[in-house]
Write an enzyme that holds these catalytic residues in place. Structure first.
Site, PDB file in Angstrom:
ATOM      1  N   HIS A 137       0.827  -1.202   0.000  1.00 31.71           N
ATOM      2  CA  HIS A 137       0.000   0.000   0.000  1.00 31.71           C
ATOM      3  C   HIS A 137       0.869   1.263   0.000  1.00 31.71           C
ATOM      4  O   HIS A 137       1.789   1.378   0.800  1.00 31.71           O
ATOM      5  CB  HIS A 137      -0.923  -0.019   1.216  1.00 31.71           C
ATOM      6  CG  HIS A 137      -1.919   1.080   1.227  1.00 31.71           C
ATOM      7  ND1 HIS A 137      -2.301   1.714   2.374  1.00 31.71           N
ATOM      8  CD2 HIS A 137      -2.613   1.683   0.222  1.00 31.71           C
ATOM      9  CE1 HIS A 137      -3.196   2.640   2.094  1.00 31.71           C
ATOM     10  NE2 HIS A 137      -3.393   2.649   0.787  1.00 31.71           N
TER      11      HIS A 137
ATOM     12  N   ASP B  90       7.298   8.304 -20.538  1.00 35.50           N
ATOM     13  CA  ASP B  90       7.619   8.432 -21.955  1.00 35.50           C
ATOM     14  C   ASP B  90       9.111   8.152 -22.129  1.00 35.50           C
ATOM     15  O   ASP B  90       9.835   7.929 -21.156  1.00 35.50           O
ATOM     16  CB  ASP B  90       7.202   9.806 -22.491  1.00 35.50           C
ATOM     17  CG  ASP B  90       7.881  10.985 -21.804  1.00 35.50           C
ATOM     18  OD1 ASP B  90       9.026  10.842 -21.308  1.00 35.50           O
ATOM     19  OD2 ASP B  90       7.260  12.059 -21.753  1.00 35.50           O
TER      20      ASP B  90
ATOM     21  N   ALA C 282       3.852  12.647 -21.046  1.00 38.18           N
ATOM     22  CA  ALA C 282       3.158  11.364 -20.931  1.00 38.18           C
ATOM     23  C   ALA C 282       3.859  10.513 -19.869  1.00 38.18           C
ATOM     24  O   ALA C 282       4.544   9.535 -20.166  1.00 38.18           O
ATOM     25  CB  ALA C 282       3.116  10.648 -22.277  1.00 38.18           C
ATOM     26  N   ASN C 283       3.703  10.948 -18.619  1.00 36.21           N
ATOM     27  CA  ASN C 283       4.304  10.281 -17.465  1.00 36.21           C
ATOM     28  C   ASN C 283       3.277  10.265 -16.351  1.00 36.21           C
ATOM     29  O   ASN C 283       2.549  11.240 -16.159  1.00 36.21           O
ATOM     30  CB  ASN C 283       5.535  11.058 -16.977  1.00 36.21           C
ATOM     31  CG  ASN C 283       6.539  11.302 -18.069  1.00 36.21           C
ATOM     32  OD1 ASN C 283       7.153  10.380 -18.566  1.00 36.21           O
ATOM     33  ND2 ASN C 283       6.699  12.561 -18.446  1.00 36.21           N
TER      34      ASN C 283
END
Length: 129
Positions: free
Chosen positions: A20, A28, A119-120
């Site tokens: 957890h 990217d 794009a991460n």
């Protein structure tokens, strides 16, 4: 041989070891990888595999309680940002420089061939109970 889920043995190993609040990153091909953080490099060529392909597959195998994205994605990559807005999982935004710093806490960075801006994502592991 495994019948379903993620077949990549390194990704499957990491997913099986998550507790957890542990974090993993889907990145990217340009995101720097901090020293000491394992990198699983899936990139084959520009765009392959795509960020969305890897993200979609990981969501089928991982319990995620939160997404952390760069604030810049809202304007610079609205298509990918919209995909996160459609999820029923809380999404948090940080300036890109702070997001890069936060990746040093990840168990692994999974590098894709994605070549669109910001794009991460950091995926924070949840629990299934």
């Amino acid at each position: 041989m495994k019948k379903q889920g993620v077949l990549n043995r390194d990704i499957a190993r990491v997913l099986a070891s998550l507790g957890h609040t542990d974090q993993i990153v889907i990145a990217d091909c340009g995101l720097p990888v901090p020293l000491g953080v394992e990198c699983i490099d899936l990139s084959l060529k520009y765009g392959v595999p795509s960020f969305l392909d890897v993200f979609t597959e990981l969501l089928t195998d991982m319990e995620v309680e939160a997404f952390i994205l760069a604030e810049e994605i809202k304007e610079e990559n609205p298509l990918i940002n919209q995909m996160f807005e459609l999820q029923a999982i809380p999404t948090y935004y940080l300036p890109h420089e702070k997001l890069k710093t936060e990746t040093s806490k990840a168990k692994v960075i999974i590098r894709t061939g994605e070549c669109t801006p910001y794009a991460n994502v950091i995926l924070r592991a949840g629990v299934i109970f």
